[in-house]
Design a protein around this motif. Structure first.
Motif, mmCIF file in Angstrom:
data_model
loop_
_atom_site.group_PDB
_atom_site.id
_atom_site.type_symbol
_atom_site.label_atom_id
_atom_site.label_comp_id
_atom_site.label_asym_id
_atom_site.label_seq_id
_atom_site.Cartn_x
_atom_site.Cartn_y
_atom_site.Cartn_z
ATOM 1 N N SER A 237 0.718 -1.281 -0.070
ATOM 2 C CA SER A 237 0.349 0.389 0.101
ATOM 3 C C SER A 237 1.001 1.254 -0.097
ATOM 4 N N GLY A 238 2.327 1.225 -0.053
ATOM 5 C CA GLY A 238 3.418 2.099 0.254
ATOM 6 C C GLY A 238 3.862 2.722 1.337
ATOM 7 N N GLY A 239 3.117 2.085 2.508
ATOM 8 C CA GLY A 239 4.270 1.459 3.692
ATOM 9 C C GLY A 239 5.339 1.418 3.798
ATOM 10 N N ALA A 240 6.558 2.314 4.260
ATOM 11 C CA ALA A 240 7.282 2.041 4.451
ATOM 12 C C ALA A 240 8.048 1.131 5.099
ATOM 13 N N SER A 241 9.293 0.145 4.998
ATOM 14 C CA SER A 241 9.256 -0.841 5.434
ATOM 15 C C SER A 241 10.235 -0.189 7.257
ATOM 16 N N PRO A 242 9.952 -0.251 7.649
ATOM 17 C CA PRO A 242 10.278 0.313 9.368
ATOM 18 C C PRO A 242 11.413 0.291 9.771
ATOM 19 N N MET A 243 12.510 1.029 9.965
ATOM 20 C CA MET A 243 13.778 1.366 10.142
ATOM 21 C C MET A 243 14.450 0.305 11.913
ATOM 22 N N VAL A 244 15.093 0.639 11.986
ATOM 23 C CA VAL A 244 15.386 -0.722 13.191
ATOM 24 C C VAL A 244 15.098 -0.234 14.744
ATOM 25 N N SER A 245 14.560 1.110 14.511
ATOM 26 C CA SER A 245 14.201 2.509 15.588
ATOM 27 C C SER A 245 12.945 2.292 15.628
ATOM 28 N N GLN A 246 12.070 1.711 14.414
ATOM 29 C CA GLN A 246 10.538 2.735 14.387
ATOM 30 C C GLN A 246 9.325 0.854 13.866
ATOM 31 N N CYS A 247 8.549 1.231 14.330
ATOM 32 C CA CYS A 247 7.505 -0.043 14.118
ATOM 33 C C CYS A 247 6.685 0.981 13.733
ATOM 34 N N VAL A 248 4.861 -0.367 13.191
ATOM 35 C CA VAL A 248 4.433 0.325 12.215
ATOM 36 C C VAL A 248 3.328 -0.198 13.005
ATOM 37 N N GLY A 249 2.110 1.185 14.444
ATOM 38 C CA GLY A 249 1.195 0.752 15.090
ATOM 39 C C GLY A 249 0.004 1.687 14.608
ATOM 40 N N TYR A 250 -0.856 1.136 14.966
ATOM 41 C CA TYR A 250 -2.541 1.870 15.348
ATOM 42 C C TYR A 250 -2.174 3.331 15.411
ATOM 43 N N LYS A 251 -2.656 4.435 14.476
ATOM 44 C CA LYS A 251 -3.010 5.773 14.301
ATOM 45 C C LYS A 251 -4.366 6.293 15.982
ATOM 46 N N ARG A 252 -4.991 5.711 16.109
ATOM 47 C CA ARG A 252 -6.175 5.247 16.771
ATOM 48 C C ARG A 252 -6.005 4.147 17.280
ATOM 49 N N PRO A 253 -5.321 3.633 18.960
ATOM 50 C CA PRO A 253 -5.585 2.098 19.321
ATOM 51 C C PRO A 253 -6.888 1.746 19.203
ATOM 52 N N LEU A 254 -6.911 0.365 19.399
ATOM 53 C CA LEU A 254 -8.213 -0.157 19.497
ATOM 54 C C LEU A 254 -9.027 -0.063 20.152
ATOM 55 N N PHE A 255 -8.620 0.253 21.539
ATOM 56 C CA PHE A 255 -9.040 0.317 22.691
ATOM 57 C C PHE A 255 -9.580 1.825 22.953
ATOM 58 N N LEU A 256 -9.364 2.914 22.055
ATOM 59 C CA LEU A 256 -9.613 4.137 21.856
ATOM 60 C C LEU A 256 -10.872 4.424 20.319
ATOM 61 N N GLY A 257 -11.185 3.429 19.905
ATOM 62 C CA GLY A 257 -11.791 3.335 18.733
ATOM 63 C C GLY A 257 -11.198 2.907 17.932
ATOM 64 N N GLY A 258 -10.165 2.527 17.311
ATOM 65 C CA GLY A 258 -9.503 2.140 16.322
ATOM 66 C C GLY A 258 -9.973 1.177 15.305
ATOM 67 N N ARG A 259 -10.026 0.944 14.080
ATOM 68 C CA ARG A 259 -10.655 0.003 13.712
ATOM 69 C C ARG A 259 -9.407 -1.410 12.962
#
Length: 186
Positions: free
Chosen positions: A144-166
């Motif tokens: 989808s165009g997402g970048a490979s996370p660098m060693v110090s990064q990860c991919v996470g929710y902009k809005r966590p699931l427990f706060l209504g993220g989908r």
């Protein structure tokens, strides 16, 4: 040891790893062997990373605050692209060795895995990469165009699931962030 892992997981980039001073020394002999071969390396476009001693010590302290009941029993050895930390848990044994536990910052859960450090690398993530590392989701993220996370990064929710993220719009609800930031209150 780690032969299947070496053949299935390809090192990202040129495989060079910057060395850093250590403030943590592995106690588990399988983690010592793992780090001797792969410390600080990222694999399969950021899908999985083996922690080097200095980074492991920092992550160990951070997840110890998030999972205080496990703090004295775990030894962190790897992270995946979603910021989930894989640790050896001396409080559980598989074939006489410390069992693996996955610490999930998005849900706050510690998920017990049916393997030890060596079988995690040579069986679990090689044979069940989607279940263990969300490999299919990673491929969708990258496509989808997402970048490979660098060693110090990860991919996470902009809005966590427990706060209504989908989860149904998981690609649209995802962003890169620092790995340790996922374990700290916002």
């Amino acid at each position: 040891m780690f032969d299947l892992f070496s053949s299935v997981f390809k090192v990202d980039g040129d495989g060079a790893v910057a060395t850093m001073p250590t403030d943590s020394v592995a106690r588990d002999p399988d983690i010592v062997a793992l780090r001797a071969l792969f410390a600080g390396m990222s694999f399969n476009r950021g899908l999985y990373r083996v922690l080097e001693n200095s980074v492991a010590g920092t992550i160990q302290r951070t997840v110890g605050h998030a999972f205080p009941a496990l703090a004295a029993r775990i030894e962190c050895f790897g992270v995946d692209w979603l910021g989930r930390v894989f640790s050896a848990d001396s409080g559980r044994r598989i074939d006489g060795k410390s069992a693996v536990v996955m610490l999930e910052p998005g849900s706050g859960q510690a998920l017990e895995m049916p393997c030890h450090v060596t079988s995690f690398h040579d069986e679990e993530i090689c044979e069940c990469a989607d279940a263990a590392l969300a490999d299919g989701f990673s491929r969708k993220w990258l496509a989808s165009g997402g970048a490979s996370p660098m060693v110090s990064q990860c991919v996470g929710y902009k809005r966590p699931l427990f706060l209504g993220g989908r989860t149904s719009f998981i690609i649209l609800n995802s962003q890169t962030s620092t790995s340790t930031g996922r374990y700290q209150p916002r």
